[in-house]
Scaffold this motif. Structure first.
Motif, short mmCIF file in Angstrom:
data_model
loop_
_atom_site.label_atom_id
_atom_site.label_comp_id
_atom_site.label_asym_id
_atom_site.label_seq_id
_atom_site.Cartn_x
_atom_site.Cartn_y
_atom_site.Cartn_z
N ARG A 35 0.84 -1.21 0.00
CA ARG A 35 0.00 0.00 0.00
C ARG A 35 0.87 1.25 0.00
N GLU A 36 1.91 1.25 0.80
CA GLU A 36 2.82 2.39 0.84
C GLU A 36 3.55 2.58 -0.49
N LEU A 37 3.88 1.47 -1.15
CA LEU A 37 4.52 1.58 -2.47
C LEU A 37 3.59 2.23 -3.49
N TRP A 38 2.29 1.91 -3.43
CA TRP A 38 1.33 2.55 -4.34
C TRP A 38 1.24 4.04 -4.04
N LEU A 39 1.33 4.43 -2.77
CA LEU A 39 1.34 5.86 -2.43
C LEU A 39 2.58 6.55 -2.98
N VAL A 40 3.71 5.86 -2.93
CA VAL A 40 4.94 6.41 -3.52
C VAL A 40 4.76 6.58 -5.03
N VAL A 41 4.12 5.61 -5.67
CA VAL A 41 3.87 5.70 -7.13
C VAL A 41 3.05 6.94 -7.45
N VAL A 42 1.96 7.14 -6.72
CA VAL A 42 1.10 8.30 -6.98
C VAL A 42 1.84 9.60 -6.69
N THR A 82 -0.63 10.32 -19.76
CA THR A 82 0.15 9.11 -20.08
C THR A 82 0.51 8.37 -18.80
N LYS A 83 0.95 9.11 -17.79
CA LYS A 83 1.31 8.48 -16.52
C LYS A 83 0.09 7.87 -15.83
N VAL A 84 -1.05 8.52 -15.91
CA VAL A 84 -2.28 7.97 -15.33
C VAL A 84 -2.66 6.69 -16.10
N LEU A 107 6.51 -1.58 -7.25
CA LEU A 107 7.95 -1.41 -7.10
C LEU A 107 8.60 -1.07 -8.44
N GLY A 108 8.14 -1.75 -9.49
CA GLY A 108 8.69 -1.51 -10.83
C GLY A 108 8.32 -0.16 -11.41
N ILE A 109 7.29 0.47 -10.88
CA ILE A 109 6.93 1.82 -11.32
C ILE A 109 7.55 2.87 -10.40
N ALA A 110 7.53 2.61 -9.12
CA ALA A 110 8.03 3.58 -8.14
C ALA A 110 9.51 3.88 -8.34
N LEU A 111 10.31 2.86 -8.60
CA LEU A 111 11.76 3.08 -8.71
C LEU A 111 12.14 3.99 -9.88
N PRO A 112 11.70 3.71 -11.11
CA PRO A 112 12.09 4.62 -12.20
C PRO A 112 11.47 6.01 -12.08
N TRP A 113 10.23 6.09 -11.58
CA TRP A 113 9.62 7.41 -11.43
C TRP A 113 10.31 8.20 -10.32
N ALA A 114 10.73 7.54 -9.27
CA ALA A 114 11.49 8.24 -8.22
C ALA A 114 12.83 8.71 -8.79
N GLY A 115 13.43 7.89 -9.63
CA GLY A 115 14.68 8.31 -10.29
C GLY A 115 14.46 9.53 -11.17
#
Length: 127
Positions: A35-42, A82-84, A107-115
């Motif tokens: 759940r926290e990872l999805w919050l990081v993604v958003v 596009t991101k949505v 996890l696979g979305i959060a990492l590159p978007w955080a980068g």
């Protein structure tokens, strides 16, 4: 002689069950914070679009040529939409995976978007 159900390496023999158990334990730990990872993604989605918009206003250019053309044609909303869309596709993909393995999607979305957020912030700070 190598025991049945083991993998031989150059320096030692490792039981397959050990590796499988370690991977399962790792996925269980990561799944506990899905759940926290999805919050990081958003959050990274919003911050990345915002920082990209600010960067474009300060004369920087979008690095992705396809998104650059879309932004030039339709505005910054093209990046957000596009991101949505990626987020929606990720949600559908997540539903197809098990509870334990599904955590790889956020996890696979959060990492590159955080980068991307870190790179955008660094570029803006260098102005």
């Amino acid at each position: 002689m190598v025991a049945e159900g083991a993998v031989f390496t150059t320096d030692r023999t490792v039981s397959i069950g050990t590796i499988d158990g370690w991977c399962n334990a790792l996925f269980d730990e990561i799944a506990a914070v899905e759940r926290e990872l999805w919050l990081v993604v958003v959050a990274t989605l919003v911050v990345d679009v915002w920082l990209t918009h600010i960067g474009l206003q300060h004369g920087l250019h979008e690095g992705n040529p396809v998104m650059r053309a879309a932004i030039e044609t339709f505005g910054i909303a093209a990046l957000g939409l596009t991101k949505v869309g990626v987020l929606g596709l990720a949600g559908l993909t997540r539903r197809q995976l098990s509870e334990q393995r599904g955590v790889v999607v956020p996890l696979g979305i959060a990492l590159p978007w955080a980068g991307a957020v870190v790179i955008n912030a660094a570029l803006l700070l260098s102005l």
